[in-house]
Design a protein around this motif. Structure first.
Motif, PDB file in Angstrom:
ATOM      1  N   ALA A 107       0.966  -1.122   0.035  1.00 34.20           N
ATOM      2  CA  ALA A 107      -0.122  -0.076  -0.055  1.00 34.20           C
ATOM      3  C   ALA A 107       0.923   1.379   0.032  1.00 34.20           C
ATOM      4  O   ALA A 107       0.543   2.151  -0.571  1.00 34.20           O
ATOM      5  N   LYS A 108       1.803   1.177   0.792  1.00 31.26           N
ATOM      6  CA  LYS A 108       2.726   2.435   0.647  1.00 31.26           C
ATOM      7  C   LYS A 108       3.689   2.732  -0.530  1.00 31.26           C
ATOM      8  O   LYS A 108       3.646   3.567  -0.856  1.00 31.26           O
ATOM      9  N   ALA A 109       3.856   1.430  -1.005  1.00 25.44           N
ATOM     10  CA  ALA A 109       4.785   1.486  -2.271  1.00 25.44           C
ATOM     11  C   ALA A 109       3.909   2.015  -3.398  1.00 25.44           C
ATOM     12  O   ALA A 109       4.088   2.682  -4.674  1.00 25.44           O
ATOM     13  N   ALA A 110       2.675   1.336  -3.433  1.00 26.95           N
ATOM     14  CA  ALA A 110       1.873   1.726  -4.527  1.00 26.95           C
ATOM     15  C   ALA A 110       0.918   3.144  -4.627  1.00 26.95           C
ATOM     16  O   ALA A 110       0.886   3.623  -5.605  1.00 26.95           O
ATOM     17  N   THR A 111       0.909   3.655  -3.475  1.00 26.17           N
ATOM     18  CA  THR A 111       0.181   4.960  -3.410  1.00 26.17           C
ATOM     19  C   THR A 111       1.135   6.019  -4.351  1.00 26.17           C
ATOM     20  O   THR A 111       0.310   6.629  -5.214  1.00 26.17           O
ATOM     21  N   PRO A 112       2.346   6.186  -4.297  1.00 22.75           N
ATOM     22  CA  PRO A 112       3.063   7.186  -4.978  1.00 22.75           C
ATOM     23  C   PRO A 112       3.283   7.054  -6.548  1.00 22.75           C
ATOM     24  O   PRO A 112       3.108   7.901  -7.155  1.00 22.75           O
ATOM     25  N   ILE A 113       2.733   5.909  -6.995  1.00 21.11           N
ATOM     26  CA  ILE A 113       2.989   5.259  -8.352  1.00 21.11           C
ATOM     27  C   ILE A 113       1.674   5.074  -8.748  1.00 21.11           C
ATOM     28  O   ILE A 113       1.406   4.342  -9.863  1.00 21.11           O
ATOM     29  N   ILE A 114       0.614   5.484  -8.224  1.00 13.88           N
ATOM     30  CA  ILE A 114      -0.790   4.850  -8.709  1.00 13.88           C
ATOM     31  C   ILE A 114      -1.057   5.176 -10.098  1.00 13.88           C
ATOM     32  O   ILE A 114      -1.916   4.554 -10.737  1.00 13.88           O
ATOM     33  N   ASP A 115      -0.490   6.427 -10.687  1.00  8.97           N
ATOM     34  CA  ASP A 115      -0.877   6.796 -12.016  1.00  8.97           C
ATOM     35  C   ASP A 115      -0.012   5.737 -12.956  1.00  8.97           C
ATOM     36  O   ASP A 115      -0.508   5.909 -14.193  1.00  8.97           O
ATOM     37  N   ASN A 116       0.866   5.012 -12.584  1.00  5.89           N
ATOM     38  CA  ASN A 116       1.094   3.883 -13.235  1.00  5.89           C
ATOM     39  C   ASN A 116       0.437   2.584 -13.570  1.00  5.89           C
ATOM     40  O   ASN A 116       0.517   1.615 -14.081  1.00  5.89           O
ATOM     41  N   PHE A 117      -0.629   2.391 -12.758  1.00  2.01           N
ATOM     42  CA  PHE A 117      -1.470   1.320 -12.505  1.00  2.01           C
ATOM     43  C   PHE A 117      -2.369   1.203 -13.929  1.00  2.01           C
ATOM     44  O   PHE A 117      -3.027   2.346 -14.027  1.00  2.01           O
ATOM     45  N   HIS A 118      -2.598   0.087 -14.373  1.00  2.00           N
ATOM     46  CA  HIS A 118      -3.395  -0.218 -15.376  1.00  2.00           C
ATOM     47  C   HIS A 118      -4.741  -0.823 -14.788  1.00  2.00           C
ATOM     48  O   HIS A 118      -4.628  -0.982 -13.443  1.00  2.00           O
ATOM     49  N   SER A 119      -5.721  -0.540 -15.351  1.00  2.00           N
ATOM     50  CA  SER A 119      -7.053  -1.104 -14.764  1.00  2.00           C
ATOM     51  C   SER A 119      -6.906  -2.435 -14.193  1.00  2.00           C
ATOM     52  O   SER A 119      -7.637  -2.862 -12.953  1.00  2.00           O
ATOM     53  N   GLN A 120      -6.330  -3.300 -14.873  1.00  2.00           N
ATOM     54  CA  GLN A 120      -6.312  -4.774 -14.447  1.00  2.00           C
ATOM     55  C   GLN A 120      -5.253  -4.700 -12.890  1.00  2.00           C
ATOM     56  O   GLN A 120      -5.573  -5.576 -11.979  1.00  2.00           O
ATOM     57  N   HIS A 121      -4.414  -3.956 -12.831  1.00  2.00           N
ATOM     58  CA  HIS A 121      -3.483  -3.761 -11.579  1.00  2.00           C
ATOM     59  C   HIS A 121      -4.424  -3.404 -10.556  1.00  2.00           C
ATOM     60  O   HIS A 121      -4.217  -3.833  -9.275  1.00  2.00           O
ATOM     61  N   ILE A 122      -5.045  -2.411 -10.818  1.00  2.00           N
ATOM     62  CA  ILE A 122      -6.189  -1.771  -9.725  1.00  2.00           C
ATOM     63  C   ILE A 122      -7.048  -2.858  -9.369  1.00  2.00           C
ATOM     64  O   ILE A 122      -7.262  -3.019  -8.136  1.00  2.00           O
ATOM     65  N   ALA A 123      -7.642  -3.545 -10.524  1.00  2.00           N
ATOM     66  CA  ALA A 123      -8.785  -4.753 -10.010  1.00  2.00           C
ATOM     67  C   ALA A 123      -8.114  -5.712  -9.259  1.00  2.00           C
ATOM     68  O   ALA A 123      -8.782  -5.997  -8.293  1.00  2.00           O
ATOM     69  N   ASN A 124      -6.812  -6.305  -9.509  1.00  2.00           N
ATOM     70  CA  ASN A 124      -6.065  -7.102  -8.836  1.00  2.00           C
ATOM     71  C   ASN A 124      -6.121  -6.671  -7.279  1.00  2.00           C
ATOM     72  O   ASN A 124      -5.925  -7.413  -6.348  1.00  2.00           O
ATOM     73  N   THR A 125      -5.356  -5.500  -7.198  1.00  2.00           N
ATOM     74  CA  THR A 125      -5.009  -4.957  -5.923  1.00  2.00           C
ATOM     75  C   THR A 125      -6.191  -4.915  -4.960  1.00  2.00           C
ATOM     76  O   THR A 125      -6.157  -5.166  -3.608  1.00  2.00           O
ATOM     77  N   VAL A 126      -7.366  -4.297  -5.355  1.00  2.00           N
ATOM     78  CA  VAL A 126      -8.352  -4.059  -4.736  1.00  2.00           C
ATOM     79  C   VAL A 126      -9.091  -5.287  -4.140  1.00  2.00           C
ATOM     80  O   VAL A 126      -9.413  -5.685  -3.035  1.00  2.00           O
ATOM     81  N   SER A 127      -9.054  -6.162  -5.341  1.00  2.00           N
ATOM     82  CA  SER A 127      -9.653  -7.713  -4.936  1.00  2.00           C
ATOM     83  C   SER A 127      -8.676  -8.266  -3.667  1.00  2.00           C
ATOM     84  O   SER A 127      -9.262  -8.986  -2.913  1.00  2.00           O
ATOM     85  N   ALA A 128      -7.322  -8.131  -3.935  1.00  2.00           N
ATOM     86  CA  ALA A 128      -6.589  -8.944  -2.874  1.00  2.00           C
ATOM     87  C   ALA A 128      -6.737  -8.189  -1.587  1.00  2.00           C
ATOM     88  O   ALA A 128      -6.803  -8.860  -0.795  1.00  2.00           O
ATOM     89  N   PHE A 129      -6.916  -6.763  -1.482  1.00  2.00           N
ATOM     90  CA  PHE A 129      -7.296  -6.208  -0.207  1.00  2.00           C
ATOM     91  C   PHE A 129      -8.331  -6.399   0.434  1.00  2.00           C
ATOM     92  O   PHE A 129      -8.410  -6.679   1.473  1.00  2.00           O
TER      93      PHE A 129
END
Length: 107
Positions: free
Chosen positions: A45-67
């Motif tokens: 979560a700490k590492a992802a927050t500053p690079i959130i603009d680099n996330f594609h939709s699948q990355h967001i979907a997988n991350t949200v689902s995992a959390f």
């Protein structure tokens, strides 16, 4: 569980070197095995927050689902989800690749 604990122990110190796909894949793998390693999820979560603009939709979907699957809800993860929401709302063009499979991953 021992394998995942070893992976988490190795990953946490270098998590800042992971790109968006690696971050998403890491928490997704842990969630699929029902291994919610809280230190790892916090680090992601700490590492992802500053690079959130680099996330594609699948990355967001997988991350949200995992959390969600691991019920990892902390101030750090809430900040991450706020940043994800802001990124999607502000820059909808970046999420034109959002597809049915991304939505299925969240559910």
């Amino acid at each position: 569980p021992e394998l995942f604990d070893a992976v988490a122990k190795a990953a946490i110190p270098i998590i800042d070197t992971f790109n968006s796909q690696a971050l998403a894949n890491t928490v997704n793998a842990f969630a699929k095995m029902d291994h919610g390693h809280s230190e790892l999820f916090e680090a992601v979560a700490k590492a992802a927050t500053p690079i959130i603009d680099n996330f594609h939709s699948q990355h967001i979907a997988n991350t949200v689902s995992a959390f969600a699957r691991t019920r990892h809800a902390t101030q750090t993860s809430k900040l991450l989800f706020t940043k994800m929401s802001d990124a999607i709302t502000v820059n909808t063009a970046a999420f034109q690749d959002w597809d049915d499979m991304a939505l299925v991953a969240i559910s």
